[in-house]
Design an enzyme around this catalytic site. Structure first.
Site, mmCIF file in Angstrom:
data_model
loop_
_atom_site.group_PDB
_atom_site.id
_atom_site.type_symbol
_atom_site.label_atom_id
_atom_site.label_comp_id
_atom_site.label_asym_id
_atom_site.label_seq_id
_atom_site.Cartn_x
_atom_site.Cartn_y
_atom_site.Cartn_z
ATOM 1 N N HIS A 96 43.552 -16.908 -5.373
ATOM 2 C CA HIS A 96 42.051 -17.656 -6.467
ATOM 3 C C HIS A 96 41.717 -18.421 -5.155
ATOM 4 O O HIS A 96 40.476 -18.407 -5.569
ATOM 5 C CB HIS A 96 43.073 -18.862 -6.286
ATOM 6 C CG HIS A 96 42.512 -19.965 -7.676
ATOM 7 N ND1 HIS A 96 41.748 -19.274 -8.798
ATOM 8 C CD2 HIS A 96 42.378 -21.323 -7.358
ATOM 9 C CE1 HIS A 96 41.844 -20.284 -8.714
ATOM 10 N NE2 HIS A 96 41.552 -22.090 -8.580
ATOM 11 N N SER A 141 37.011 -22.949 -8.895
ATOM 12 C CA SER A 141 38.294 -23.197 -9.594
ATOM 13 C C SER A 141 37.960 -24.435 -10.615
ATOM 14 O O SER A 141 37.128 -23.829 -10.678
ATOM 15 C CB SER A 141 39.512 -23.539 -8.926
ATOM 16 O OG SER A 141 40.552 -23.959 -9.450
ATOM 17 N N ASP A 178 44.090 -13.391 -8.785
ATOM 18 C CA ASP A 178 43.368 -14.227 -8.561
ATOM 19 C C ASP A 178 44.823 -15.136 -10.083
ATOM 20 O O ASP A 178 45.343 -14.195 -10.931
ATOM 21 C CB ASP A 178 42.035 -14.518 -9.814
ATOM 22 C CG ASP A 178 41.669 -15.879 -9.478
ATOM 23 O OD1 ASP A 178 42.566 -17.054 -9.136
ATOM 24 O OD2 ASP A 178 40.569 -16.274 -9.247
#
Length: 348
Positions: free
Chosen positions: A320, A149, A293
């Site tokens: 994610h 991320s 995601d």
């Protein structure tokens, strides 16, 4: 003559495999031996001094295992979350004798948390990672950087400046363009929600009513369980709940903004885009995308083709936090990448 050549080849292969097996056995035997390390007293934890333009601080790291050729520094997301998002790695890396380093970036829960927004820039964070690398004595014979991320943004930025220090780069669940991420969230993910839910969320955001409990409830119930971690909320791992509890909201909002549908407002990452620079990366690179995601998996595949030595890993059941909801694909792919680079057998 042919028979002699064949026998010589067999002998060489035997010697190579025997040496490799002996090396692997040696690494495994010493993997949990802290007796020769300067952090034995603390169980692998080091508070590393960091110099910044506004003063000196300390950041928290914890090293797990010993492996002279594979050391993976983990860059967590947020910004402002914690290393706790990676605790699932304990279930996979030790069995493969992979050394890995938990690390809370400056401002995160286990590190110093100065209240100075001048610190929250990509450039400053890159220099922080470089100082951590030097303190841990990592170099291009062993240093792998895994960013997930926001950590993926940081990993890419670090590699663009310091790839000479890297042995391998892993970009997990992060696109190379904030505007394209915003577009994907707004045009693809948002409309997948029930229309009445999406409209309510957009109304809250239009009114900047981000602290409304109803807004948070809608996000967790309809968006997070589809695109952040695909499990019912009551089944979310304790480590993830702990990471959310420990988030530094000031750092998060300053850089990412208050919305979960893209990077909004005056957030410093709003216009971040390094797509045109990716072709300069030569270090072996793994990009990880997931079907559900918040990041477009096709973009992650594109990154793997844009860098000079890239490979793409697709998590067909993941979102994610694929390290939790698609562990079979995630960890088998990451471990294979590390093994291939380490052995010199890496292929795109």
């Amino acid at each position: 003559m042919k028979i002699k050549t064949f026998l010589l080849s067999v002998f060489i292969i035997f010697l190579f495999n025997n040496c490799k097996n002996n090396q692997d056995d040696s690494v495994k035997a010493n993997y949990l031996d802290f007796s020769k390390r300067d952090d034995q007293f603390t169980g692998g934890i080091k508070m590393i001094p960091i110099s910044t333009p506004v003063g000196k601080f300390k950041v928290w790291t914890k090293t797990v295992g010993n492996n002279p050729t594979i050391k993976v520094l983990l860059l967590h997301g947020g910004p402002g979350l914690t290393h706790e998002c990676f605790e699932s790695f304990d279930g996979y890396f030790p069995n493969q004798s992979i050394e890995y380093i938990y690390y809370d970036q400056l401002g995160s829960y286990y590190s110093d948390q100065p209240n100075d927004n001048r610190l929250w820039t990509n450039e400053r964070f890159v220099e922080e990672v470089e100082q951590v690398r030097k303190a841990l004595k990592l170099d291009n014979t062993n240093f792998y950087l895994l960013g997930q991320s926001w950590g993926g943004i940081l990993a890419m930025e670090y590699a663009l400046k310091y790839q000479k220090n890297l042995k391998g780069l892993i970009i997990s669940n992060m696109m190379a363009s904030a505007p394209e991420y915003n577009k994907y969230a707004e045009e693809v993910l948002g409309p997948q929600l029930p229309p009445e839910v999406f409209n309510q969320i957009k109304t809250f955001e239009k009114n900047k009513d981000y602290t409304n409990p109803k807004y948070t409830e809608l996000l967790f119930k309809y968006y997070y369980t589809e695109h952040i971690l695909r499990k019912p909320l009551n089944e979310w791992p304790e480590s993830i709940n702990r990471a959310f509890k420990h988030i530094n909201s000031n750092v998060y909002v300053f850089m990412q903004g208050p919305s979960e549908f893209g990077i909004t407002g005056n957030a410093t990452l709003k216009n971040w885009d390094i797509k045109s620079k990716l072709k300069t990366l030569t270090v072996p690179t793994l990009t990880i995308g997931a079907k559900y995601d918040t990041m477009d998996p096709e973009h992650m595949k594109w990154i793997a083709n844009e860098v000079q030595n890239g490979r793409f890993l697709f998590c067909s059941n993941g979102s994610h936090l694929s390290q939790y909801d698609d562990q079979k694909n995630y960890f088998s792919g990451v471990i294979q990448f590390l093994r291939d680079v380490d052995s010199g057998d890496f292929k795109k």
